[in-house]
Design a protein around this motif. Structure first.
Motif, PDB file in Angstrom:
ATOM      1  N   VAL A 107      -0.425  -3.127  16.018  1.00  0.00           N
ATOM      2  CA  VAL A 107       0.460  -2.744  15.265  1.00  0.00           C
ATOM      3  C   VAL A 107       1.413  -1.543  15.636  1.00  0.00           C
ATOM      4  N   SER A 110       5.152  -1.769  14.976  1.00  0.00           N
ATOM      5  CA  SER A 110       5.654  -1.499  13.601  1.00  0.00           C
ATOM      6  C   SER A 110       5.938  -0.026  13.443  1.00  0.00           C
ATOM      7  N   TYR A 314      -7.128  -4.712   7.325  1.00  0.00           N
ATOM      8  CA  TYR A 314      -7.041  -3.511   7.504  1.00  0.00           C
ATOM      9  C   TYR A 314      -6.222  -2.406   6.862  1.00  0.00           C
ATOM     10  N   GLU A 370      -2.531  -3.734   7.176  1.00  0.00           N
ATOM     11  CA  GLU A 370      -2.442  -5.109   7.668  1.00  0.00           C
ATOM     12  C   GLU A 370      -2.527  -5.985   6.528  1.00  0.00           C
ATOM     13  N   SER A 373      -2.156 -11.338   8.494  1.00  0.00           N
ATOM     14  CA  SER A 373      -2.128 -11.682   9.910  1.00  0.00           C
ATOM     15  C   SER A 373      -0.360 -11.608  10.232  1.00  0.00           C
ATOM     16  N   ASP A 376       2.454  -6.479   8.130  1.00  0.00           N
ATOM     17  CA  ASP A 376       2.309  -5.094   8.014  1.00  0.00           C
ATOM     18  C   ASP A 376       3.176  -4.132   7.184  1.00  0.00           C
ATOM     19  N   HIS A 378       4.081   0.063   6.721  1.00  0.00           N
ATOM     20  CA  HIS A 378       3.548   1.433   6.971  1.00  0.00           C
ATOM     21  C   HIS A 378       4.405   2.334   6.138  1.00  0.00           C
TER      22      HIS A 378
END
Length: 805
Positions: A107, A110, A314, A370, A373, A376, A378
């Protein structure tokens, strides 16, 4: 017969028990790039080695058995794995991940501009990544020196230590780095990036893990300043296991530096603590003696909780807290040309009390998920406080120190007082530039990435809600001077010189879509900025801020900022890239001031193969309205009001080449690099400006503090026991006021410096360090602002130890 059989078996067992084998393999990044100089160590037998240029290693004479192997390299996360040594052992390949990011490698893209070492080669625009290995070569604490080998970077030195850097990208203007987007860990770093972007605070480069520089159309997602580019400073990451690092360096002019960190990671909890402390007595020579140096201290801590790494979804939550302070005996007062020629390191007696004190606190809370798949998210909430008081000589006899040093033939007595040669009972005004800032907000970005047949898609969407403020509460103390000694005559009252508050509220959003089809990659994007900046001026007679003499003003702007970047793979080794985007800078609170706007284009070529990497980019920035800022740092009044400058054009060439002369050798590397920047910047209309650095402008005049030619070169020798590096830089003279190179004497000197450094590995944990900056002791004029001529740092020596554990 039985006795013979038993004896044979015992002999075979004995032979096996003393049989010796070897352990070999390769160490590389996840993009298959080989890692030179990585340490491979087996603790049970206390044996180790380092990888050669092909990432290959071999440890011989190992008995059969099971061992734990530790593999580490500067700037990469340590890898610990269990291995089995036997007659059937085969070579292994070990993948190291970058440790500059507090997230799983998958990741990294990102939350960074470049994607790190592995992603930099795939950026569509002009981008650069300075990793920990490069930073450790010279162990600079001056960001100006760290960036000097990056093409397209314009730097105006000021104090010789990089305490308050003036950085521009692609001729944006370098005043207090106020025309570029500066971030730490993706969060805006300036004390008030919208209301007062002049950065009197800059993150301490010595504690950073990596630096990213992004130019071109792909950087519009990192506003608000989108013309020249963005710089992202990546702080020390939380380690993957218990480890630490400490640097102890001392050198010329009483220089001392300590940088230490310690951290650990458990399954669901991790932490890092760090400090960076450095100081110097200063290299300038104050009349009648005195310290002209500084002391800076940084403290930082990170704490992270996360789900199990293999959890279906996650997530992690990271708290970052930091505090920084500075006391620097710095001044705006320079020298006359005559005095500079006599002693360029002199500092006048009237600046004896000049000192800058700062305090900075930052806190952020970052959540990462996450979600699937292909998705993501943030999110970071942040709050930064910054306060500073630069107590410095401002006027003598009612005239600004800038005016006095610019017209010395008309101000003999005033200049004499500044020098300490003429006594005055009063009239030396020392201003307390006392200001407090905050910057706070929340930002989030979501990345959706998926493949569809031969097409690869990535959609990046971001939103930021932000507020910042600058609060000026300043005063002036009146001094006299006798026999070169400053004496306080009358202490001023706080709030009676400047007493106002400026607040910015901003909402920004962007969307960027990356499409990859075979050899073609396209990235169109769109940014939106809505900014409201307001000011309340309470006047010089209302220090209680009751509002009896209140004046208010406000300015608002909403703007869409489009851009598109593209690249085409000519082969596996080479590609062409280009883009076009809109440049933007906020207008400030003054009514009638328009935002800075431009259209910017670039076209480039990139190649990498067999130890050679090169990139060349041409660009053109066409301004429809260029902005100038009234800063005391530029010799102005310090109001920080912005001025419309009309049309201007900046165009240039950025070229770089890197080559390892000993590419085919396995145990020695001889990397060389050369960078060249050509910049041509001109005003396209006539106008009169109150901005001191511009003055009366004619069409065709060049912009100040932008060298036309910059060349840097470096060469190193890399061995498993040592690193030796030499770095040089040259730039042509710069105008210090808008004009022509064949007119007047408003110039800096052309500049040439050589730095050298040696890092020697004493053992697995300890290295020795020695370097010399400005080897030839070449002293030259770096600036004629804020007030008078200023020198660069003379030759300095540093020695130290670097420990990893």
């Amino acid at each position: 017969m039985l006795r013979l059989l038993i004896g044979s078996i015992l002999m075979t067992v004995a032979q096996l028990s003393i049989a010796q084998y070897s352990f070999s393999g390769h160490v590389q990044l996840d993009d298959a790039s080989k890692i030179f100089g990585a340490t491979v160590y087996i603790s049970e037998i206390e044996k180790g080695t380092v990888t050669d240029k092909n990432g290959y290693f071999e440890i011989k004479d190992i008995a059969q058995g099971t061992y734990s192997v530790q593999i580490s390299s500067v700037g990469l996360a340590e890898l610990v794995e269990t291995i089995t040594i036997s007659a059937s052992s085969v070579g292994s390949t070990f993948i190291l991940e970058e440790k500059a990011f507090d997230l799983p490698q998958v990741v990294v893209e990102s939350v960074t501009m470049t994607g790190g070492l592995a992603g930099i080669k795939n950026t569509l625009g002009s981008a650069h990544y300075i990793g920990q290995k490069e930073i450790q070569k010279f162990s600079y604490t001056d960001i100006n020196r760290t960036l000097r080998n990056i093409p397209g970077v314009n730097i105006q030195e000021e104090d010789g230590y990089g305490l308050r850097p003036n950085i521009g990208l692609r001729a944006t203007g370098s005043e207090r780095s106020s025309k570029i987007t500066v971030m730490e860990d993706g969060v805006l770093a300036a004390p008030a990036p919208y209301a007062a972007p002049a950065a009197y605070y800059f993150p301490t480069i010595g504690r950073m893990e990596a630096i990213e520089i992004m130019k071109g159309s792909t950087q519009i997602k990192y506003g608000p300043f989108t013309t020249g580019g963005a710089i992202n400073l990546i702080s020390t990451p939380i380690p993957s296991d218990f480890s630490g690092h400490a640097d102890f360096i001392a050198g010329s002019d009483g220089y001392k530096m300590l940088h230490a960190n310690l951290g650990n990671a458990h399954k669901n909890f991790s932490y890092l603590v760090e400090t960076m402390q450095y100081s110097a007595d200063g290299f300038k020579e104050l009349d009648n003696g005195g310290n002209t140096g500084f002391n800076k201290e940084d403290y930082l801590a990170k704490f992270r909780v996360n789900t199990n790494p293999d959890a279906p979804i996650y997530q992690s939550l990271t708290l970052k807290v930091a505090q920084a302070s500075e006391v620097s005996n710095e001044t705006y007062l320079g020298l006359t040309d005559e005095d500079f020629n006599a002693n360029p390191l002199r500092r006048y007696a009237a600046s004896a009390n000049d000192v800058m004190t700062t305090e900075q606190d930052q806190i952020s809370l970052t959540h990462f998920i996450e979600a699937s798949s292909i998705l993501d998210i943030h999110t970071t909430a942040y709050h930064n406080n910054f306060s500073r008081n630069w107590y410095k000589l401002d006027k003598v006899g009612g005239q600004s120190i800038s005016a006095i040093l610019n017209t010395t033939d008309q101000n003999d007595l005033l200049l004499g007082a500044i020098r300490g040669d003429v006594d005055r009972d009063a009239g030396l005004a020392v201003k307390a530039n006392n200001r407090a800032y905050f910057s706070r907000g929340i930002q989030t970005n979501a990345i959706l990435h998926f493949n569809n047949n031969e097409l690869s898609h990535k959609i990046d969407i971001g939103l930021r809600i932000h507020q910042d403020e600058i609060d000026r509460f300043q005063w002036v103390d009146d001094y006299g001077i006798e026999d070169g000694i400053m004496k306080l005559v009358n202490a001023g009252v706080a709030g009676t010189e400047s007493n106002r508050v400026e607040v910015a509220n901003a909402v920004s959003a962007y969307v960027q879509y990356k499409l990859k089809w075979d050899k073609l990659t396209l990235t169109p994007g769109l940014r939106y900025e809505n900014i409201n900046i307001s000011r309340k001026d309470y006047g010089k007679n209302d220090v209680e801020r009751v509002g009896t003499d209140l004046s208010e003003r406000a300015n608002e702007v909403s703007i869409w900022i489009p851009g598109i970047a593209a690249s085409y793979d000519l082969s596996e080794e080479s590609k062409i890239l280009g883009g076009i985007h809109k440049g933007f800078a906020p207008p400030g609170s003054k009514e009638g001031t328009n935002p800075e706007e431009s259209w910017n284009m670039e076209l480039g070529y990139r190649y990498a193969n067999n130890g050679v990497s090169t990139q060349a980019v041409v660009y053109r920035n066409a301004y429809s309205n260029l902005l100038g800022s009234d800063l005391a740092a530029t010799g102005g009044t310090g109001s920080q009001d912005l001025f419309n400058g009309g049309e201007a054009t900046a165009m240039g060439l950025e070229a770089e080449i890197r080559y390892d002369i000993l590419y085919q050798q396995s145990n020695l590397s001889l990397p060389i690099s050369m960078n060249y920047t050509y910049t041509n910047t001109t005003f396209d209309n006539d106008f009169e400006s109150d901005f001191d650095a511009w003055g009366n402008v004619n069409s065709g005049d060049f912009l100040p503090y932008v060298p036309m030619h910059q060349i840097s070169a470096s060469m190193g020798i890399e061995h498993d026991k040592f690193l030796f590096d030499i770095s040089t830089r040259y730039n042509t003279k710069m105008l210090t006021q808008a004009g022509r190179f064949d007119e007047g004497n408003n110039f800096t000197d052309a500049a040439f410096t050589i730095d050298m450094a040696l890092n020697y590995r004493l053992n697995k944990e300890l290295s020795a360090f020695v370097n010399v900056n400005n080897l030839t002791n070449n002293i030259y004029i770096v600036s004629r602002r804020p007030a008078g001529v200023r020198p660069n740092q003379p030759r300095v020596f540093n020695v130290g130890l670097k420990a990893n554990f």
